[in-house]
Design an enzyme around this catalytic site. Structure first.
Site, PDB file in Angstrom:
ATOM      1  N   ARG A   1       0.812  -1.213   0.000  1.00  0.00           N
ATOM      2  CA  ARG A   1       0.000   0.000   0.000  1.00  0.00           C
ATOM      3  C   ARG A   1       0.852   1.272   0.000  1.00  0.00           C
ATOM      4  O   ARG A   1       0.521   2.264   0.662  1.00  0.00           O
ATOM      5  CB  ARG A   1      -0.960   0.006   1.195  1.00  0.00           C
ATOM      6  CG  ARG A   1      -1.868  -1.200   1.270  1.00  0.00           C
ATOM      7  CD  ARG A   1      -2.761  -1.368   0.058  1.00  0.00           C
ATOM      8  NE  ARG A   1      -3.430  -2.658   0.101  1.00  0.00           N
ATOM      9  CZ  ARG A   1      -2.982  -3.762  -0.489  1.00  0.00           C
ATOM     10  NH1 ARG A   1      -1.862  -3.727  -1.211  1.00  0.00           N
ATOM     11  NH2 ARG A   1      -3.630  -4.898  -0.395  1.00  0.00           N
TER      12      ARG A   1
ATOM     13  N   SER B   1      -9.773   0.983   4.357  1.00  0.00           N
ATOM     14  CA  SER B   1      -8.943   0.718   5.536  1.00  0.00           C
ATOM     15  C   SER B   1      -8.310   2.009   6.033  1.00  0.00           C
ATOM     16  O   SER B   1      -7.698   2.749   5.264  1.00  0.00           O
ATOM     17  CB  SER B   1      -7.850  -0.289   5.198  1.00  0.00           C
ATOM     18  OG  SER B   1      -8.402  -1.542   4.865  1.00  0.00           O
TER      19      SER B   1
ATOM     20  N   GLU C   1      -3.303   4.254   6.297  1.00  0.00           N
ATOM     21  CA  GLU C   1      -3.445   3.912   4.881  1.00  0.00           C
ATOM     22  C   GLU C   1      -4.185   5.036   4.165  1.00  0.00           C
ATOM     23  O   GLU C   1      -3.923   5.314   3.006  1.00  0.00           O
ATOM     24  CB  GLU C   1      -4.183   2.584   4.708  1.00  0.00           C
ATOM     25  CG  GLU C   1      -4.267   2.124   3.269  1.00  0.00           C
ATOM     26  CD  GLU C   1      -4.692   0.677   3.120  1.00  0.00           C
ATOM     27  OE1 GLU C   1      -5.458   0.401   2.174  1.00  0.00           O
ATOM     28  OE2 GLU C   1      -4.273  -0.172   3.926  1.00  0.00           O
TER      29      GLU C   1
END
Length: 259
Positions: free
Chosen positions: A142, A184, A254
């Site tokens: 990510r 998320s 994130e």
């Protein structure tokens, strides 16, 4: 260069934000390092006074067969890319059927679900007008290791769309909340899960003013109705503090915070 006003309390997936000026970029020579690209604002928390916001215009919303690879413009959304790969029986991006976002953001954060992620299929990306091979982009979990705006990218063509992968990704989405959210909130730490840590410190279903962590999944910050930037930021900081105190683990966001 065109300019428009976007109300982020309506536009962003978490429905938090204010009306702000946004530049619409249609040519490579309009791009600058100062621009903060918003895409579809699916994984963003945007401050009410942030500057230099921009999005890629319609000239970047395309998909083109280049023979050995597929070239995708930075403004093409995940659904459009998914549908193209499925219609042409190409494998590797089945997970995009369950993810939001535009190509630029998908590459920038190496978007994915579990082991399925962008870097597995990506060949190269054009960043601020310069083509870079995948290895030069520093793609990781990510995250990426480059600065700049992804204007277009090329993906390798491997035939054989995998319906089983799509089914698995759909199953993962069943635990996601229905309330407005940005996906998320935190990255999973090595060998652990952010959701488990948040639940362990009592934050699953926890509410702070008009934001909270979802009952369905602790790693989803949700807007309970009319929430503002500072409320979301306060809850994020509270979560990081609790997890650090209890487990000694620094949670990393994130969600991308623009301020």
């Amino acid at each position: 260069m065109l300019e428009t006003t976007i109300d982020f309390s309506r536009y962003s997936s978490v429905k938090i934000g204010a009306p702000l000026k946004v530049s619409v970029l249609e040519n490579d020579n309009e791009i600058s390092q100062e621009h903060q690209i918003i895409g579809l604002a699916n994984n963003l928390l945007i401050a009410p006074d942030v500057k230099n916001l921009a999005l890629l215009g319609k000239n970047y919303d395309y998909i083109c067969d280049k023979g050995e690879w597929v070239e995708v413009g930075g403004a093409a959304n995940a659904s459009k890319i998914f549908n193209y790969f499925r219609a042409n029986d190409l494998e590797g991006l089945e997970f995009l059927g369950q993810l939001p976002g535009t190509l630029g953001a998908l590459v920038k954060m190496n978007a994915g679900m579990k082991e399925f992620e962008i870097k597995n299929v990506l060949e190269s990306a054009c960043v601020n007008g310069e083509w870079l091979e995948k290895e030069a982009l520093g793609l990781d979990y990510r995250s990426s290791g480059f600065n700049g705006v992804v204007l277009r990218a090329r993906f390798k063509k491997t035939h054989g769309f995998r319906e089983g992968v799509l089914k698995a990704c759909k199953s993962m989405r069943k635990s996601h909340p229905k309330l407005p959210n940005f996906g998320s909130c935190f990255k999973n730490p090595p060998n652990d899960y952010a959701g488990r840590l948040l639940e362990g410190v009592g934050l699953r279903g926890y509410c702070l003013k008009r934001v909270g962590f979802a009952k369905e999944h602790a790693n989803f910050l949700v807007n309970l109705g009319g929430a503002e930037f500072e409320e979301a930021l306060d809850l994020i900081e509270l979560a990081k503090t609790r997890v650090l105190q209890e487990y000694g683990i620094h949670l990393e966001e994130e969600v991308k915070i623009l301020r």
